[in-house]
Write a protein that holds these residues in place. Structure first.
Motif, PDB file in Angstrom:
ATOM      1  N   UNK A  57       0.922   8.558   6.838  1.00 17.27           N
ATOM      2  CA  UNK A  57       2.183   8.071   7.393  1.00 17.27           C
ATOM      3  C   UNK A  57       2.014   6.745   8.133  1.00 17.27           C
ATOM      4  N   UNK A  58       0.815   6.216   8.118  1.00 19.39           N
ATOM      5  CA  UNK A  58       0.569   4.980   8.852  1.00 19.39           C
ATOM      6  C   UNK A  58       1.208   3.777   8.153  1.00 19.39           C
ATOM      7  N   UNK A  59       1.350   2.694   8.900  1.00 25.42           N
ATOM      8  CA  UNK A  59       1.931   1.472   8.349  1.00 25.42           C
ATOM      9  C   UNK A  59       1.029   0.905   7.257  1.00 25.42           C
ATOM     10  N   UNK A  60       1.617   0.201   6.300  1.00 25.29           N
ATOM     11  CA  UNK A  60       0.794  -0.424   5.260  1.00 25.29           C
ATOM     12  C   UNK A  60      -0.248  -1.384   5.830  1.00 25.29           C
ATOM     13  N   UNK A  61       0.107  -2.099   6.894  1.00 27.84           N
ATOM     14  CA  UNK A  61      -0.846  -3.043   7.485  1.00 27.84           C
ATOM     15  C   UNK A  61      -2.015  -2.316   8.141  1.00 27.84           C
ATOM     16  N   UNK A  62      -1.745  -1.174   8.780  1.00 31.54           N
ATOM     17  CA  UNK A  62      -2.824  -0.397   9.397  1.00 31.54           C
ATOM     18  C   UNK A  62      -3.749   0.169   8.328  1.00 31.54           C
TER      19      UNK A  62
END
Length: 547
Positions: free
Chosen positions: A370-375
């Motif tokens: 569920x993390x951001x694409x950048x993370x």
């Protein structure tokens, strides 16, 4: 027989002339808490009087007899104005006098920075600071107007104090509030003019002549309210005042945050925010309290290295600045230190072969939840980039798409303070190892949107806050597979890169240039380390074998 006038004298053991004069008899016992900003040459000396003070004694800071007499006359005139102010009570300024004094705030700023205004970014930042203060953005309980005045006092009260000290003025509370508000307006005007200067536009300010000449208020003997002492210098205000100058000289926002956090801890420890009350014993007690404090993140005591290198260092720098700028008489942290024992090392500071391979495998195999694409992208690529460049994790985590380019069939990353922050404030180019190309990093970059690859800037464009968050996530990510507390989860790559370069016979100057380390000797500063030299060194590094 003519009266002998007071004149400079010399103190035994010193070649400097000295000022010495008794406080008028009618004021003895009435000067408690009064702050003096005594003009000496081109600077000021701060003195706080107590109920027991009966004589003003100070160095005139010169050995020249004629200059000493001139300074003695100036100090005497200043003190006479102060004594009159105490006798007649704080003066009330009319609107014209308030505007006139605010004009001095304007001219002080233009005089200091007008010819060399540093950069447009600085003055845009100051404009934002002023707007924030005018909006009352401060942790303070009260009405909107009370918060606004408190914010302006904390950030810019010292500018008002400097002007009042120049005229030996003590003014009532209403006059000070009006002068503070009017000075903020003149500060905005000066900042806008300095912004134009920084953008190479030196057109005269058409509003510069709006300030009238200052005429001192008439003294009227009606001291009904008890004279209030001059405003104290707050500890938190010192940090903000120091930062205005430090920012102009290139100090980093992270340093300001560190010093500000230290000062907030110090204020909490003291139970007050008054710089004039701080003693060396207070600093020692703070040091001892910090050493006994438990870090809530790891349950361990605060590191002595942190206390010495961050807490004490921050206090010393800010207090030194305060003394230089006549806001404190002495630096209470000067002689306070902490002797560090030799650090026990039971393993190398860099990752072992097995740990490095484990981290890189963990990064390659990571699947996005569920993390951001950048993370997710940061976890996938930052460890690999650090492994083959030896760069600081923050330098890699703030990379932008435009920082990756191709030259003569060689892919290069450009590490630059323009992207966020670089410790040395110097940009550098680092060729990419072919293993990174084979892993698919360039395909990732090409498919990415313009801007930062591994973080999302804040709404105001700031990347430092989001960058710290990414660095924290990366540290936690590495700890999932390498939990040895003796090696740093992010910085371990820099130590390992240096070790691998030594094993491969890479020239020390070349490996330092790749990592952004300072030259070791003056001789090393001659010439440049070319992309070709860096590429040859990078190509010597063996590929990681990830099973």
């Amino acid at each position: 027989m003519p009266l002998k006038m007071a004149s400079p004298m010399k103190r035994k053991g010193s070649s400097l002339h000295q000022f010495r004069k008794r406080i008028p008899a009618d004021l003895i016992g009435k000067v408690d808490g009064i702050d003096l900003q005594i003009p000496i040459g081109e600077s000021f000396v701060t003195k706080r009087l107590s109920a027991k003070t009966d004589t003003i004694v100070m160095s005139l800071q010169t050995r020249d007899p004629s200059e000493a007499r001139r300074r003695h006359t100036v100090v005497t005139a200043y003190l006479d104005s102060v004594w009159d102010g105490i006798r007649f009570g704080p003066a009330r300024l009319n609107h014209k006098q308030v505007v006139a004094l605010s004009g001095e705030v304007y001219r002080d700023l233009l005089t200091t920075f007008g010819d060399d205004p540093v950069s447009p970014d600085l003055w845009q930042s100051v404009m934002m600071d002023v707007a924030s203060a005018q909006a009352g953005n401060i942790l303070f309980i009260g009405t909107q107007e009370e918060r606004r005045l408190a914010a302006l006092e904390r950030r810019y009260g010292y500018l008002v104090d400097r002007v009042l000290s120049r005229h030996a003025l003590r003014i009532d509370r209403d006059s000070r509030e009006r002068l503070l508000l009017e000075s903020t307006r003149s500060l905005t005007q000066a900042t806008f003019q300095l912004l134009k200067h920084a953008e190479s536009d030196f057109t005269p300010d058409p509003e510069a002549n709006r300030f009238p000449a200052f005429a001192p208020p008439e003294r009227k003997a009606a001291p009904l309210p008890e004279p209030a002492p001059l405003p104290t210098t707050s500890l938190t205000g010192l940090v903000d005042a120091w930062w205005i100058e430090a920012k102009a000289t290139g100090r980093k926002p992270s340093t300001y945050e560190s010093y500000r956090n230290t000062m907030l801890k110090f204020v909490k420890h003291l139970g007050h925010d008054d710089a004039s009350k701080v003693t060396p014993e207070d600093v020692i007690a703070f040091k001892d309290a910090r050493l006994a404090e438990i870090n809530p993140r790891n349950g361990k005591p605060i590191s002595p290295k942190t206390v010495k290198g961050s807490d004490l260092a921050g206090l010393k720098v800010v207090f030194d600045w305060a003394v230089t700028n006549r806001k404190m008489a002495t630096n209470p942290a000067t002689d306070v230190t902490l002797k560090l024992g030799k650090e026990r090392r039971t393993r190398p500071k860099g990752f072992t072969d097995a740990e490095a391979a484990t981290i890189l495998r963990h990064a390659r195999d990571h699947r996005r939840g569920k993390e951001r694409p950048t993370t997710f992208a940061a976890k996938r690529w930052v460890p690999w980039l650090c492994a083959y460049t030896g760069a600081r994790v923050g330098e890699i985590a703030q990379l932008r798409k435009q920082d990756v380019r191709q030259e003569a069939e060689r892919w290069i990353i450009h590490i630059s303070p323009d992207a966020g922050t670089v410790k040395t404030d110097e940009a550098r180019d680092v060729p990419l190892h072919l293993d990174l190309i084979d892993e698919g990093f360039i395909e990732f970059v090409k498919a990415s949107k313009a801007g930062p690859l591994f973080l999302i800037p804040a709404q105001d464009g700031d990347v430092l806050g989001p960058l710290q968050g990414v660095k924290n996530r990366l540290g936690e990510f590495v700890r999932e597979v390498v939990d040895d507390p003796r090696v740093q989860p992010n910085h371990g790559w820099r130590h390992r890169f240096k070790s691998v370069c030594r094993d491969m016979g890479v020239d020390p100057g070349v490996r330092d240039a790749i990592q952004g380390h300072a030259a070791r000797t003056v001789a090393d500063e001659y010439g440049e380390v070319s992309i070709t030299a860096k590429a040859i060194a990078i190509d010597k590094l063996p590929r990681y074998v990830i099973k």
